[in-house]
Design a protein around this motif. Structure first.
Motif, mmCIF file in Angstrom:
data_model
loop_
_atom_site.group_PDB
_atom_site.id
_atom_site.type_symbol
_atom_site.label_atom_id
_atom_site.label_comp_id
_atom_site.label_asym_id
_atom_site.label_seq_id
_atom_site.Cartn_x
_atom_site.Cartn_y
_atom_site.Cartn_z
ATOM 1 N N PHE A 71 0.825 -1.206 0.000
ATOM 2 C CA PHE A 71 0.000 0.000 0.000
ATOM 3 C C PHE A 71 0.862 1.260 0.000
ATOM 4 O O PHE A 71 0.631 2.191 -0.777
ATOM 5 N N LEU A 72 1.869 1.304 0.862
ATOM 6 C CA LEU A 72 2.718 2.495 0.943
ATOM 7 C C LEU A 72 3.513 2.701 -0.349
ATOM 8 O O LEU A 72 3.782 3.840 -0.736
ATOM 9 N N ALA A 73 3.839 1.622 -1.050
ATOM 10 C CA ALA A 73 4.505 1.748 -2.352
ATOM 11 C C ALA A 73 3.585 2.435 -3.357
ATOM 12 O O ALA A 73 4.020 3.313 -4.115
ATOM 13 N N VAL A 74 2.309 2.066 -3.345
ATOM 14 C CA VAL A 74 1.343 2.704 -4.247
ATOM 15 C C VAL A 74 1.214 4.190 -3.910
ATOM 16 O O VAL A 74 1.226 5.042 -4.800
ATOM 17 N N VAL A 75 1.120 4.512 -2.622
ATOM 18 C CA VAL A 75 0.996 5.920 -2.213
ATOM 19 C C VAL A 75 2.248 6.704 -2.593
ATOM 20 O O VAL A 75 2.160 7.840 -3.056
ATOM 21 N N ALA A 114 -7.381 -2.139 -3.186
ATOM 22 C CA ALA A 114 -8.605 -1.892 -2.408
ATOM 23 C C ALA A 114 -8.384 -0.779 -1.391
ATOM 24 O O ALA A 114 -9.225 0.120 -1.253
ATOM 25 N N TRP A 115 -7.273 -0.813 -0.676
ATOM 26 C CA TRP A 115 -6.974 0.221 0.319
ATOM 27 C C TRP A 115 -6.798 1.573 -0.358
ATOM 28 O O TRP A 115 -7.252 2.593 0.157
ATOM 29 N N PHE A 116 -6.139 1.602 -1.513
ATOM 30 C CA PHE A 116 -5.937 2.849 -2.249
ATOM 31 C C PHE A 116 -7.284 3.434 -2.668
ATOM 32 O O PHE A 116 -7.541 4.621 -2.473
ATOM 33 N N THR A 143 -6.877 1.990 5.066
ATOM 34 C CA THR A 143 -6.458 0.598 5.199
ATOM 35 C C THR A 143 -7.338 -0.118 6.217
ATOM 36 O O THR A 143 -8.084 0.520 6.964
ATOM 37 N N SER A 144 -7.212 -1.426 6.247
ATOM 38 C CA SER A 144 -7.898 -2.193 7.297
ATOM 39 C C SER A 144 -6.871 -2.819 8.228
ATOM 40 O O SER A 144 -7.178 -3.730 8.976
#
Length: 131
Positions: free
Chosen positions: A49-53, A78-80, A85-86
């Motif tokens: 997720f942090l890589a996508v952000v 999904a989180w993006f 996040t979950s």
């Protein structure tokens, strides 16, 4: 669909042995690493997720074209899309990432994110190659 040749590919890796989670982003057109970060002991999902952000930030700050990100993590996608996040693991980087996505949502929403299909295209160019 053919293997993508433009955009940013992201990936993360977690080593139980070293207690280390890291992520990176690769410019698909040039094959150059455009960012890398060692997160310490987190989870693969957090790293993905942090890589996508991080890719989103890179696109916005550098007016990178095309505004496309690829990840092989359905969780990160999904989180993006939810801008949340979950994860229950305490992580300041996650909190900052969620706030960033919501604060810049009008710009963030112009960035496309796609699932990298490992079966059809092989591992993402951002893969750490440790499997």
């Amino acid at each position: 669909m053919r293997r993508p040749v433009e955009g940013i590919a992201t990936d993360a890796a977690h080593s139980m042995k070293n207690g280390k989670t890291e992520y990176q982003g690769i410019n698909l057109a040039t094959k150059e690493q455009i960012f890398y970060k060692d997160l310490g002991n987190q989870t693969t999902n957090i790293g993905e997720f942090l890589a996508v952000v991080e890719a989103v930030k890179f696109i916005i700050e550098n007016d990178f074209q095309p505004r496309i990100i690829y990840t092989d993590s359905m969780t990160a996608i999904a989180w993006f899309k939810a801008k949340k996040t979950s994860s229950t693991k305490p992580c300041k980087d996650l909190t900052r990432a969620e706030m960033f996505l919501r604060a810049l949502s009008s710009d963030v929403d112009t960035i496309e994110i796609y699932h990298w299909d490992n079966k059809r295209w092989g591992e993402t160019p951002a893969d750490f190659g440790r499997k």
